[in-house]
Write a protein that holds these residues in place. Structure first.
Motif, short mmCIF file in Angstrom:
data_model
loop_
_atom_site.label_atom_id
_atom_site.label_comp_id
_atom_site.label_asym_id
_atom_site.label_seq_id
_atom_site.Cartn_x
_atom_site.Cartn_y
_atom_site.Cartn_z
N LYS A 1 45.58 23.58 31.81
CA LYS A 1 44.15 23.61 32.11
C LYS A 1 43.89 23.19 33.56
O LYS A 1 42.98 23.70 34.21
N LEU B 1 45.28 26.41 35.87
CA LEU B 1 44.67 27.74 35.76
C LEU B 1 43.61 28.03 36.81
O LEU B 1 43.53 29.17 37.30
N PRO B 2 42.76 27.06 37.20
CA PRO B 2 41.76 27.37 38.24
C PRO B 2 42.37 27.81 39.57
O PRO B 2 41.69 28.46 40.37
N VAL C 1 46.30 34.97 35.40
CA VAL C 1 45.82 34.53 34.09
C VAL C 1 45.95 35.67 33.08
O VAL C 1 46.32 35.47 31.93
N VAL D 1 40.22 28.96 26.86
CA VAL D 1 40.29 28.44 28.23
C VAL D 1 40.75 29.54 29.18
O VAL D 1 40.18 29.73 30.26
N ASP E 1 37.94 32.24 29.48
CA ASP E 1 36.82 31.76 30.29
C ASP E 1 37.18 31.78 31.78
O ASP E 1 36.33 32.05 32.64
N GLU E 2 38.45 31.49 32.07
CA GLU E 2 38.91 31.53 33.46
C GLU E 2 38.87 32.96 33.98
O GLU E 2 38.47 33.22 35.12
N ARG F 1 35.31 34.04 34.79
CA ARG F 1 34.85 33.53 36.09
C ARG F 1 35.45 34.32 37.25
O ARG F 1 34.80 34.52 38.28
N LYS F 2 36.69 34.76 37.08
CA LYS F 2 37.40 35.38 38.20
C LYS F 2 37.28 36.90 38.26
O LYS F 2 37.59 37.51 39.28
#
Length: 481
Positions: A138, A141-142, A149, A177, A180-181, A184-185
């Protein structure tokens, strides 16, 4: 007054010139630094790989690392060194690499070594997943761009969903998770390889498929409302055009929440794209039977009327690409039921569908659901026969039985034949090779009529009803001749 303004203006101009000169000097120095490192890198590779001078190359290598400890050469060397490490030593070294060479710096000023980060993060986050280091995953991943991902989701979550069925409650939280990543990307594409060429399908379009997969995971975990929220992120005109099992999960979630009218629309939406599981197909038939006012006289006509023009066009194009008319040599194969099936016994105008598969082939087994639907459709048609040819596989009746039991297949309707080895050969694929040319891939569908191969198609697109439609279209074309 004018003289005062002139002096101020001159000072501003002078300041601009000085700053511009200084900036130019900085840029020039940076370019010189980069070119100097690149020259030394070129020298290293020339000595190492062209001249075979390992000792000389090692001296240059040491100089590069000393002079440019945070340069591109040092970055690549440190990343490649991770391949020699295992266990906690690997994870510690990976964290050091992240600190020494932050990927954020690359995103700000990309160079020609984006592949270093792609390889590093793909390996690192897969290792974190496999070791169930979810908290660390977690955290990391950002830092990853969409493709990294996406790669993890495909090789971890989708593997568990589609090829190694596992209780989704074990990984649903972590899969959310990841998704959701990606959400966003998805709007921002990072050109990691500096090619300037965007992928054939945009990241948003790739995301739609993952949203449908996540819908299946959440529905199977009993999280029906969340399942709907993910599926509803897909544009309405593309929602049912992604994944048959996702469509089923969406329908089941709507039913579980008592939204029956929406569930009926989901059934028809799935039928319009040709992406239905056998359970969805049965539910659609049940829905038709319950209608007080029938939109079409028969269910088959109703089902056909739901298909979109785009789906019809795609089906026609795919079928016509596989049509042919080629001779095949006579063959005979042993049946799991005993006795042999001989091509010489096929009757005039009889249409014979051969499904080449193996017990070790996951796509072959996945496709069986759609083939069962096709068999059911033509079970009373005496002109059509189906045989399931186990090829490139040792005969094992018990193993075949386990596959049929696990997939809930009707062995009374689906007769299995065993391919055999050609004289002087070990691989049991003689009939396969006599019909399928230029490839060894399975699953393969071959349709025969009057001593000719009339249709061949390789692979499985993932939709049981789509496969039924494909085989049905071929059969109807041949029956109409």
């Amino acid at each position: 007054m004018h003289q005062s303004l002139d002096k101020k203006m001159k000072k501003k101009i002078l300041l601009i010139l000085v700053l511009g000169f200084a900036f130019g000097m900085i840029v020039s120095a940076q370019k010189h630094k980069v070119s100097q490192e690149q020259e030394m890198i070129n020298q290293y590779f020339d000595l190492q790989y062209k001249q075979g001078d390992s000792a000389g190359a090692e001296k240059v290598r040491a100089k590069i690392l000393k002079k440019f400890p945070r340069g591109k050469f040092a970055r690549r060397q440190e990343a490649e060194g991770l391949a020699r490490l295992q266990g906690e030593e690997f994870f510690a070294a990976a964290d050091k690499f992240r600190k020494d060479f932050p990927v954020a710096d690359f995103y700000k000023a990309p160079d020609d070594q984006g592949f270093v980060y792609v390889n590093f993060y793909n390996g690192y986050i897969r290792a974190l997943w496999s070791q169930k280091k979810y908290d660390k995953l977690k955290e990391v991943l950002p830092e990853c761009e969409f493709g990294m991902v996406s790669d993890l989701y495909q090789h971890s979550v989708m593997w568990l969903v589609q090829k190694a069925p596992t209780d989704p409650r074990e990984y649903a939280e972590m899969s959310k998770v990841m998704l959701d990543e990606m959400i966003r990307k998805a709007p921002v594409w990072v050109d990691m390889y500096q090619t300037g060429q965007k992928p054939y399908r945009s990241q948003e379009q790739q995301l739609w498929y993952y949203l449908a997969v996540e819908t299946e995971i959440l529905a199977k975990s009993g999280q029906y409302q969340e399942a709907l929220s993910y599926m509803d992120r897909i544009p309405a005109d593309e929602r049912f055009n992604q994944y048959a099992q996702g469509n089923q999960a969406y329908y089941e979630s709507l039913k579980a929440l008592g939204r029956n009218d929406n569930a009926a629309k989901a059934l028809e939406g799935s039928a319009s794209t040709g992406l239905m599981t056998s359970d969805l197909f049965k539910a659609l038939r049940g829905h038709y039977d319950e209608l007080s006012s029938k939109p079409k006289p028969t269910f088959d006509e109703y089902f056909a009327s739901l298909k979109s023009d785009k789906a019809r066009e795609n089906l026609t194009r795919e079928v016509m690409q596989g049509m042919m008319e080629e001779d095949y040599p006579a063959f005979e194969m042993e049946s799991i039921r005993g006795g042999k099936v001989k091509s010489a016994d096929f009757k005039k105008d009889e249409i014979v569908v051969l499904d080449f598969w193996a017990t070790w082939c996951a796509p072959c087994i996945a496709a069986m659901e759609g083939m069962q639907m096709a068999v059911n459709k033509y079970q009373t048609d005496q002109r059509v026969k189906f045989y399931f040819v186990c090829t490139q596989d040792a005969r094992d009746d018990a193993r075949v039985g386990r596959v049929f039991q696990r997939k809930h297949l009707d062995s009374q309707k689906m007769e299995v034949l065993y391919d055999h080895a050609a004289p002087g050969k070990d691989e049991p694929d003689a009939v396969y090779r006599s019909i399928i040319k230029g490839t060894s891939g399975i699953p393969q569908k071959a349709v025969l009529k009057n001593g000719k191969v009339r249709y061949i198609a390789e692979g499985y697109g993932g939709s049981p009803s789509g496969l039924m439609d494909e085989i049905s279209a071929v059969i109807e074309l041949l029956k109409a001749e």
